[in-house]
Each structure stands twice: as C-alpha cells, then as structure tokens.
Design a protein around this motif. Structure first.
Motif, PDB file in Angstrom:
ATOM      1  N   LEU A 198       0.826  -1.205   0.000  1.00  0.00           N
ATOM      2  CA  LEU A 198       0.000   0.000   0.000  1.00  0.00           C
ATOM      3  C   LEU A 198       0.865   1.262   0.000  1.00  0.00           C
ATOM      4  N   ARG A 199       1.907   1.256   0.804  1.00  0.00           N
ATOM      5  CA  ARG A 199       2.811   2.405   0.853  1.00  0.00           C
ATOM      6  C   ARG A 199       3.428   2.666  -0.517  1.00  0.00           C
ATOM      7  N   LEU A 200       3.908   1.601  -1.158  1.00  0.00           N
ATOM      8  CA  LEU A 200       4.513   1.767  -2.481  1.00  0.00           C
ATOM      9  C   LEU A 200       3.507   2.261  -3.515  1.00  0.00           C
ATOM     10  N   ALA A 201       2.310   1.683  -3.511  1.00  0.00           N
ATOM     11  CA  ALA A 201       1.280   2.104  -4.467  1.00  0.00           C
ATOM     12  C   ALA A 201       0.908   3.572  -4.245  1.00  0.00           C
ATOM     13  N   CYS A 202       0.732   3.958  -2.991  1.00  0.00           N
ATOM     14  CA  CYS A 202       0.382   5.357  -2.684  1.00  0.00           C
ATOM     15  C   CYS A 202       1.497   6.305  -3.111  1.00  0.00           C
ATOM     16  N   MET A 203       2.742   5.910  -2.884  1.00  0.00           N
ATOM     17  CA  MET A 203       3.870   6.751  -3.284  1.00  0.00           C
ATOM     18  C   MET A 203       3.913   6.923  -4.800  1.00  0.00           C
ATOM     19  N   ARG A 204       3.696   5.829  -5.532  1.00  0.00           N
ATOM     20  CA  ARG A 204       3.729   5.908  -6.995  1.00  0.00           C
ATOM     21  C   ARG A 204       2.611   6.797  -7.527  1.00  0.00           C
ATOM     22  N   ILE A 205       1.416   6.603  -6.993  1.00  0.00           N
ATOM     23  CA  ILE A 205       0.286   7.432  -7.430  1.00  0.00           C
ATOM     24  C   ILE A 205       0.535   8.885  -7.078  1.00  0.00           C
ATOM     25  N   SER A 206       0.995   9.139  -5.875  1.00  0.00           N
ATOM     26  CA  SER A 206       1.267  10.511  -5.451  1.00  0.00           C
ATOM     27  C   SER A 206       2.294  11.166  -6.366  1.00  0.00           C
ATOM     28  N   ARG A 207       3.351  10.440  -6.688  1.00  0.00           N
ATOM     29  CA  ARG A 207       4.392  10.980  -7.558  1.00  0.00           C
ATOM     30  C   ARG A 207       3.822  11.292  -8.939  1.00  0.00           C
ATOM     31  N   ARG A 208       3.055  10.365  -9.501  1.00  0.00           N
ATOM     32  CA  ARG A 208       2.474  10.584 -10.832  1.00  0.00           C
ATOM     33  C   ARG A 208       1.522  11.780 -10.833  1.00  0.00           C
ATOM     34  N   VAL A 209       0.670  11.868  -9.831  1.00  0.00           N
ATOM     35  CA  VAL A 209      -0.286  12.980  -9.768  1.00  0.00           C
ATOM     36  C   VAL A 209       0.453  14.297  -9.564  1.00  0.00           C
ATOM     37  N   ARG A 210       1.439  14.303  -8.677  1.00  0.00           N
ATOM     38  CA  ARG A 210       2.201  15.525  -8.395  1.00  0.00           C
ATOM     39  C   ARG A 210       2.880  16.070  -9.637  1.00  0.00           C
ATOM     40  N   PHE A 211       3.370  15.175 -10.476  1.00  0.00           N
ATOM     41  CA  PHE A 211       4.130  15.611 -11.639  1.00  0.00           C
ATOM     42  C   PHE A 211       3.266  15.812 -12.884  1.00  0.00           C
ATOM     43  N   GLU A 212       1.965  15.727 -12.738  1.00  0.00           N
ATOM     44  CA  GLU A 212       1.070  15.923 -13.871  1.00  0.00           C
ATOM     45  C   GLU A 212       1.157  17.333 -14.446  1.00  0.00           C
ATOM     46  N   GLU A 268     -16.696  -3.152 -10.518  1.00  0.00           N
ATOM     47  CA  GLU A 268     -16.355  -3.744  -9.218  1.00  0.00           C
ATOM     48  C   GLU A 268     -15.088  -3.107  -8.643  1.00  0.00           C
ATOM     49  N   GLU A 269     -14.087  -2.916  -9.500  1.00  0.00           N
ATOM     50  CA  GLU A 269     -12.843  -2.283  -9.054  1.00  0.00           C
ATOM     51  C   GLU A 269     -13.087  -0.833  -8.654  1.00  0.00           C
ATOM     52  N   GLN A 270     -13.929  -0.147  -9.406  1.00  0.00           N
ATOM     53  CA  GLN A 270     -14.271   1.235  -9.043  1.00  0.00           C
ATOM     54  C   GLN A 270     -14.932   1.285  -7.671  1.00  0.00           C
ATOM     55  N   GLU A 271     -15.788   0.327  -7.372  1.00  0.00           N
ATOM     56  CA  GLU A 271     -16.445   0.280  -6.064  1.00  0.00           C
ATOM     57  C   GLU A 271     -15.417   0.011  -4.959  1.00  0.00           C
ATOM     58  N   VAL A 272     -14.482  -0.870  -5.232  1.00  0.00           N
ATOM     59  CA  VAL A 272     -13.429  -1.142  -4.248  1.00  0.00           C
ATOM     60  C   VAL A 272     -12.649   0.146  -3.972  1.00  0.00           C
ATOM     61  N   LEU A 273     -12.324   0.897  -5.016  1.00  0.00           N
ATOM     62  CA  LEU A 273     -11.581   2.150  -4.821  1.00  0.00           C
ATOM     63  C   LEU A 273     -12.421   3.184  -4.077  1.00  0.00           C
ATOM     64  N   ARG A 274     -13.721   3.216  -4.337  1.00  0.00           N
ATOM     65  CA  ARG A 274     -14.587   4.146  -3.592  1.00  0.00           C
ATOM     66  C   ARG A 274     -14.502   3.841  -2.103  1.00  0.00           C
ATOM     67  N   GLN A 275     -14.576   2.577  -1.766  1.00  0.00           N
ATOM     68  CA  GLN A 275     -14.465   2.182  -0.362  1.00  0.00           C
ATOM     69  C   GLN A 275     -13.058   2.435   0.168  1.00  0.00           C
ATOM     70  N   ALA A 276     -12.060   2.148  -0.643  1.00  0.00           N
ATOM     71  CA  ALA A 276     -10.667   2.334  -0.219  1.00  0.00           C
ATOM     72  C   ALA A 276     -10.357   3.797   0.048  1.00  0.00           C
ATOM     73  N   ALA A 277     -10.951   4.702  -0.721  1.00  0.00           N
ATOM     74  CA  ALA A 277     -10.685   6.136  -0.512  1.00  0.00           C
ATOM     75  C   ALA A 277     -11.063   6.542   0.905  1.00  0.00           C
ATOM     76  N   SER A 278     -12.190   6.069   1.379  1.00  0.00           N
ATOM     77  CA  SER A 278     -12.613   6.383   2.750  1.00  0.00           C
ATOM     78  C   SER A 278     -11.657   5.761   3.773  1.00  0.00           C
ATOM     79  N   ILE A 279     -11.282   4.535   3.530  1.00  0.00           N
ATOM     80  CA  ILE A 279     -10.369   3.846   4.450  1.00  0.00           C
ATOM     81  C   ILE A 279      -9.004   4.538   4.461  1.00  0.00           C
ATOM     82  N   LEU A 280      -8.506   4.889   3.280  1.00  0.00           N
ATOM     83  CA  LEU A 280      -7.191   5.534   3.202  1.00  0.00           C
ATOM     84  C   LEU A 280      -7.207   6.891   3.894  1.00  0.00           C
TER      85      LEU A 280
END
Length: 152
Positions: free
Chosen positions: A25-39, A134-146
């Motif tokens: 999770l830490r690695l995935a969040c870091m990668r996403i954060s880096r990609r979004v930051r550099f957009e 289904e994956e979109q629903e998982v991410l919707r739930q994950a956003a709240s958890i994260l």
C-alpha cells in the motif's frame, strides 16, 4: 495478501500479512502521489505547488511556510521569490511587526491551482474509468479507508 483477506472475511490477518499489505500500500500510494504531483510540473514545480496550497489555506510568513514544509528558511526564501516573480504570491508588510512580511495568493495563483487540480483529477479519472465497476467500487471504499489511515 492471503485468500481470506481477499474474500473480506472478518478473520484477522497475521502480523506478517498485515506488514506485507502495508508495504504494498505504501509503495502504491507513493507511486500514485508521484504521478499525480508531476502531472502539471510544466506550470508549477511540485514544491511551489505545495507552497501555493499552504497559502490557499491562509496567508503566512515565510518562516511559517518553512516550518510547515520542513525546509530551511533560505530554501523557502528562494521558493517564495520565484513565486513572487511569477506573480503568484504577493508580499505585504505585517501590520504588527514591520520586520515581517505576510505572503498571500494572487488571483492568478488561484487560477493556476484550479487548473493544476483539474489536470490532476483528469489524470486520475482516466485511470479509474478504465477499471471494472467492481474495481471502481473497491476504490470508492478504499478512498474512505485511506483517509482514515492518513488521519484525516
């Protein structure tokens, strides 16, 4: 992740399984954060964007910004000078202490922040749209958890 963890059962995972999830999770969040930051780095580098976002919350002194951003005062002075030169930050004298300056956003900075966020959201939207419902629903739930994991 263990098969039980994937099924969403209420059985507790082993400490090593939880640790493995945390690392992934830490690695995935870091990668996403880096990609979004550099957009939108062509418009404003990430460190300048961060300062603009802090000033959007409230006007601040350079020292306050340096503390919040955990950088040295000289480094913040350089960042602020670049933002002032670009017309994104305004300096005004502190009415209670003439030796201090208060930094605030200009209308142009507010426009730039909106545009960068729009591009970043667009980048993320394209990726989320490519997922199954289904994956979109998982991410919707994950956003709240994260958000809870982040302490927000």
């Amino acid at each position: 992740m263990t098969p039980a963890g994937r099924r969403g059962t209420s059985a507790a995972l082993s400490p090593s399984a939880v640790s493995a999830i945390a690392g992934e999770l830490r690695l995935a969040c870091m990668r996403i954060s880096r990609r979004v930051r550099f957009e939108s780095t062509h418009e404003v580098p990430p460190h300048q964007f961060s300062v603009l976002a802090r000033l959007e919350e409230a006007p601040r002194t350079p020292g306050e910004l340096a503390d919040i951003e955990r950088v040295s005062p000289p480094s913040m002075t350089r960042t602020v000078a670049a933002l002032v030169e670009r017309g994104l930050v305004a300096r005004t004298a502190d009415p209670s202490d003439g030796r201090q300056v208060i930094l605030s956003l200009t209308p142009e900075a507010r426009r730039v922040l909106r545009e960068i966020r729009r591009r970043r959201d667009q980048w993320m939207t394209v990726r989320v749209k490519s997922l199954t419902p289904e994956e979109q629903e998982v991410l919707r739930q994950a956003a709240s958890i994260l958000s809870r994991v982040a302490g927000e």
